[in-house]
Design a protein around this motif. Structure first.
Motif, mmCIF file in Angstrom:
data_model
loop_
_atom_site.group_PDB
_atom_site.id
_atom_site.type_symbol
_atom_site.label_atom_id
_atom_site.label_comp_id
_atom_site.label_asym_id
_atom_site.label_seq_id
_atom_site.Cartn_x
_atom_site.Cartn_y
_atom_site.Cartn_z
ATOM 1 N N SER A 135 1.850 -3.334 14.487
ATOM 2 C CA SER A 135 1.199 -3.442 13.181
ATOM 3 C C SER A 135 1.637 -4.674 12.406
ATOM 4 O O SER A 135 0.975 -5.079 11.446
ATOM 5 C CB SER A 135 1.478 -2.190 12.347
ATOM 6 O OG SER A 135 2.879 -2.036 12.155
ATOM 7 N N TYR A 179 -2.262 -5.252 3.781
ATOM 8 C CA TYR A 179 -3.532 -4.720 3.262
ATOM 9 C C TYR A 179 -4.518 -4.386 4.391
ATOM 10 O O TYR A 179 -5.536 -3.755 4.157
ATOM 11 C CB TYR A 179 -4.176 -5.722 2.314
ATOM 12 C CG TYR A 179 -3.224 -6.288 1.284
ATOM 13 C CD1 TYR A 179 -2.591 -5.454 0.361
ATOM 14 C CD2 TYR A 179 -2.941 -7.653 1.246
ATOM 15 C CE1 TYR A 179 -1.691 -5.972 -0.569
ATOM 16 C CE2 TYR A 179 -2.054 -8.182 0.312
ATOM 17 C CZ TYR A 179 -1.429 -7.337 -0.585
ATOM 18 O OH TYR A 179 -0.546 -7.849 -1.495
ATOM 19 N N GLU A 180 -4.213 -4.849 5.604
ATOM 20 C CA GLU A 180 -5.163 -4.716 6.718
ATOM 21 C C GLU A 180 -4.882 -3.508 7.598
ATOM 22 O O GLU A 180 -5.724 -3.122 8.399
ATOM 23 C CB GLU A 180 -5.111 -5.988 7.580
ATOM 24 C CG GLU A 180 -5.525 -7.246 6.829
ATOM 25 C CD GLU A 180 -5.213 -8.514 7.611
ATOM 26 O OE1 GLU A 180 -4.487 -8.418 8.634
ATOM 27 O OE2 GLU A 180 -5.676 -9.585 7.206
ATOM 28 N N LYS A 181 -3.688 -2.938 7.493
ATOM 29 C CA LYS A 181 -3.281 -1.876 8.409
ATOM 30 C C LYS A 181 -3.265 -0.518 7.711
ATOM 31 O O LYS A 181 -3.148 -0.417 6.490
ATOM 32 C CB LYS A 181 -1.885 -2.168 8.976
ATOM 33 C CG LYS A 181 -1.757 -3.512 9.668
ATOM 34 C CD LYS A 181 -2.612 -3.598 10.923
ATOM 35 C CE LYS A 181 -2.418 -4.950 11.606
ATOM 36 N NZ LYS A 181 -3.242 -5.074 12.813
ATOM 37 N N SER A 182 -3.357 0.531 8.545
ATOM 38 C CA SER A 182 -3.280 1.906 8.049
ATOM 39 C C SER A 182 -2.284 2.674 8.904
ATOM 40 O O SER A 182 -1.872 2.219 9.981
ATOM 41 C CB SER A 182 -4.651 2.585 8.134
ATOM 42 O OG SER A 182 -5.019 2.772 9.491
ATOM 43 N N LEU A 183 -1.908 3.869 8.455
ATOM 44 C CA LEU A 183 -1.005 4.707 9.239
ATOM 45 C C LEU A 183 -1.640 5.053 10.587
ATOM 46 O O LEU A 183 -0.960 5.090 11.614
ATOM 47 C CB LEU A 183 -0.662 5.981 8.468
ATOM 48 C CG LEU A 183 0.275 6.971 9.175
ATOM 49 C CD1 LEU A 183 1.580 6.302 9.582
ATOM 50 C CD2 LEU A 183 0.544 8.181 8.289
ATOM 51 N N GLN A 184 -2.944 5.273 10.597
ATOM 52 C CA GLN A 184 -3.630 5.581 11.852
ATOM 53 C C GLN A 184 -3.535 4.413 12.824
ATOM 54 O O GLN A 184 -3.384 4.616 14.041
ATOM 55 C CB GLN A 184 -5.101 5.937 11.588
ATOM 56 C CG GLN A 184 -5.829 6.490 12.812
ATOM 57 C CD GLN A 184 -5.163 7.727 13.390
ATOM 58 O OE1 GLN A 184 -4.891 8.694 12.675
ATOM 59 N NE2 GLN A 184 -4.872 7.689 14.688
ATOM 60 N N ASP A 185 -3.590 3.181 12.316
ATOM 61 C CA ASP A 185 -3.416 2.008 13.180
ATOM 62 C C ASP A 185 -2.050 2.064 13.872
ATOM 63 O O ASP A 185 -1.934 1.778 15.067
ATOM 64 C CB ASP A 185 -3.501 0.710 12.360
ATOM 65 C CG ASP A 185 -4.903 0.420 11.873
ATOM 66 O OD1 ASP A 185 -5.863 0.799 12.556
ATOM 67 O OD2 ASP A 185 -5.028 -0.176 10.785
ATOM 68 N N PRO A 239 0.804 -1.222 0.000
ATOM 69 C CA PRO A 239 0.000 0.000 0.000
ATOM 70 C C PRO A 239 0.839 1.275 0.000
ATOM 71 O O PRO A 239 1.943 1.315 0.558
ATOM 72 C CB PRO A 239 -0.829 -0.115 1.285
ATOM 73 C CG PRO A 239 -0.967 -1.578 1.491
ATOM 74 C CD PRO A 239 0.337 -2.169 1.040
ATOM 75 N N TRP A 260 0.732 4.051 1.604
ATOM 76 C CA TRP A 260 1.175 4.675 2.867
ATOM 77 C C TRP A 260 2.439 4.027 3.416
ATOM 78 O O TRP A 260 3.302 4.712 3.990
ATOM 79 C CB TRP A 260 0.047 4.662 3.899
ATOM 80 C CG TRP A 260 -0.240 3.351 4.553
ATOM 81 C CD1 TRP A 260 -1.119 2.393 4.149
ATOM 82 C CD2 TRP A 260 0.358 2.852 5.765
ATOM 83 N NE1 TRP A 260 -1.105 1.326 5.009
ATOM 84 C CE2 TRP A 260 -0.223 1.581 6.022
ATOM 85 C CE3 TRP A 260 1.314 3.353 6.652
ATOM 86 C CZ2 TRP A 260 0.140 0.805 7.114
ATOM 87 C CZ3 TRP A 260 1.679 2.582 7.754
ATOM 88 C CH2 TRP A 260 1.096 1.318 7.974
#
Length: 444
Positions: free
Chosen positions: A335, A348-354, A152, A154
């Motif tokens: 993460s 694919y499951e994580k984001s920067l906010q996580d 991703p 990010w």
């Protein structure tokens, strides 16, 4: 399960669907299927290659597939069947195109209806006839890297900020390699040499780890989880980087140790292996995970050395006095971005906010357990991520709050190089999992 359902491609579709639809972990789902079904080594290897290959290349495969399906709504399993077939066509040179098509059409016919069979047949024939798009048409550099290496945007952006363009590309390239099958020897039961000899006699190719002492890399010959060595607790499946955490703790053997975030217990077992007269207390907030730790302790022969307790490490005051432990390990919830090769779906499951949210949790855990380290004792912090948000920034924030601790150099038996005292292992360094390890000494 009948022979028809033992088709490794059908199994791959079902595992990939579970991962995509239910959030299953690919490695656990795969191991479960392999244990349940007596597959030949050829079929087991094909199943493993397909599952990991699709997940490692998912964004690229979706980029290739989209022009042929044009957003058409389809069942999850049909989408996975097409992605799996496309992966084989583009990446598995030894598998003939006609074999890929025949197997896909057979699965579509058996799992769906005639319309499904026609749709799958039409899409795959069109792909063979027209070919797929080149990622070079993507103008934006970060997006092009994201699609090309199926990571991703990010994460690509964060890595570029941390380590620069060249190192980022090197990391991304390394993620598409097959994960090594690494194991750690339970040296309380058996020697490294004896394990290597026994595995070689069973047809495995074995070599010593260049990363962690006491670890072996196993190639060819199948899955170690199916051997008696594993069943008897003589070896544990544990990546080389993960094995470094306890190794870096420098245990003498007589300590009172706390593993603050212990499940599923791999590092707890390793601590127990290193202890002679000492004990390790393993905490986890989930009852079923505490049960798993207990089962592992029994299998490995460490039930006398390990105490399990269902407890949030941030609430230790209800059970322990301050300065109760010589050493505390916080292998923190994270993460998992360092596991992208071994658990490719994690990206694919994580984001920067996580990651930012986890940073707060990690600092909170360290802050709460700090009081329970004795003076001249040690606090080890580790994660299986490669993001500074959850690593160096956590330690910086903790040290600003706790002047009674100072950071010391991380040392390993094979003398791996470290930077700024901490040890950061990126996935391309040794083709092991990405990991971060820091040691802190309580000086007053």
């Amino acid at each position: 399960m009948n022979e028809e359902n033992k088709n490794p491609r059908l199994m791959a579709v079902e595992i990939l669907t579970k991962v995509a639809k239910n959030g299953a972990y690919s490695n656990l789902a795969l191991n479960q299927v392999l244990k349940k079904n007596q597959l030949s080594r050829v079929d087991a290897n094909l199943l493993t290659i397909i599952v990991y290959g699709v997940l490692q290349n998912l964004l690229l495969l979706e980029f290739w597939l989209e022009p042929f399906v044009k957003g058409k709504k389809m069942d999850d399993w049909v989408n996975q069947l097409l992605l799996m077939s496309l992966y084989q066509l583009k990446f598995l040179d030894k598998v003939p195109d006609h074999a890929v098509l025949n197997e896909a059409i057979k699965i579509a016919k058996n799992k769906g209806h005639d319309g499904t069979r026609k749709f799958v047949t039409g899409v795959l024939h069109a792909i063979l006839r027209k070919g797929v798009l080149e990622t070079a048409i993507i103008e934006d550099e970060t997006e092009r890297l994201s699609i090309s290496y199926s990571v991703p945007v990010w994460i690509v952006e964060e890595l570029k900020k941390q380590v620069g363009y060249d190192k980022t590309v090197s990391i991304l390239v390394s993620l598409n390699k097959a994960p090594k099958q690494a194991l750690r020897v339970n040296e309380s039961k058996i020697s490294v040499e004896e394990v290597a000899s026994e595995l070689i006699s069973q047809g495995f190719k074995v070599e010593n780890s260049q990363v962690a002492a006491g670890s072996l890399i196993v190639e060819k010959g199948g899955h170690v989880s199916l051997t008696s060595l594993f069943a008897e607790g003589k070896v544990m499946l544990q990546d080389e980087s993960a094995s470094l955490v306890v190794e870096a703790m420098g245990l003498n053997g007589d300590e009172r140790v706390l593993d603050a975030c212990a499940a599923p217990g791999g590092k707890t077992m390793q601590i127990a292996d290193y202890l002679r007269t000492g004990t390790v207390t393993a905490l986890d907030i989930h009852k079923h995970k505490i049960k798993l730790i207990k089962e592992n302790a029994l299998k490995c022969g460490f039930e006398e050395k390990i105490k399990q307790l269902q407890l949030d490490a941030r609430k230790m005051g209800a059970y322990f006095e301050p300065k109760s432990f010589n050493q505390i390990l916080v292998d923190a919830p994270c993460s998992g971005i360092g596991l992208m090769r071994r658990k490719p779906e994690v990206r694919y499951e994580k984001s920067l906010q996580d990651s930012l949210n986890l940073h707060k949790v990690q600092v909170g855990i360290l802050d709460k357990v700090a009081d329970y380290v004795e003076v001249n004792g040690y606090l080890t912090y580790s994660t299986c991520t490669i993001l500074d948000t959850e690593n160096t920034r956590v330690i910086t924030e903790f040290l600003e709050m706790h002047h009674e601790f100072e950071q010391i150099e991380v040392k390993t038996k094979l003398k791996l190089p470290n930077i700024s005292k901490s040890l950061t292992i990126y996935p391309d360094d040794y083709e092991s999992d990405g990991f971060f390890i820091t040691r802190l000494k309580r000086v007053r």
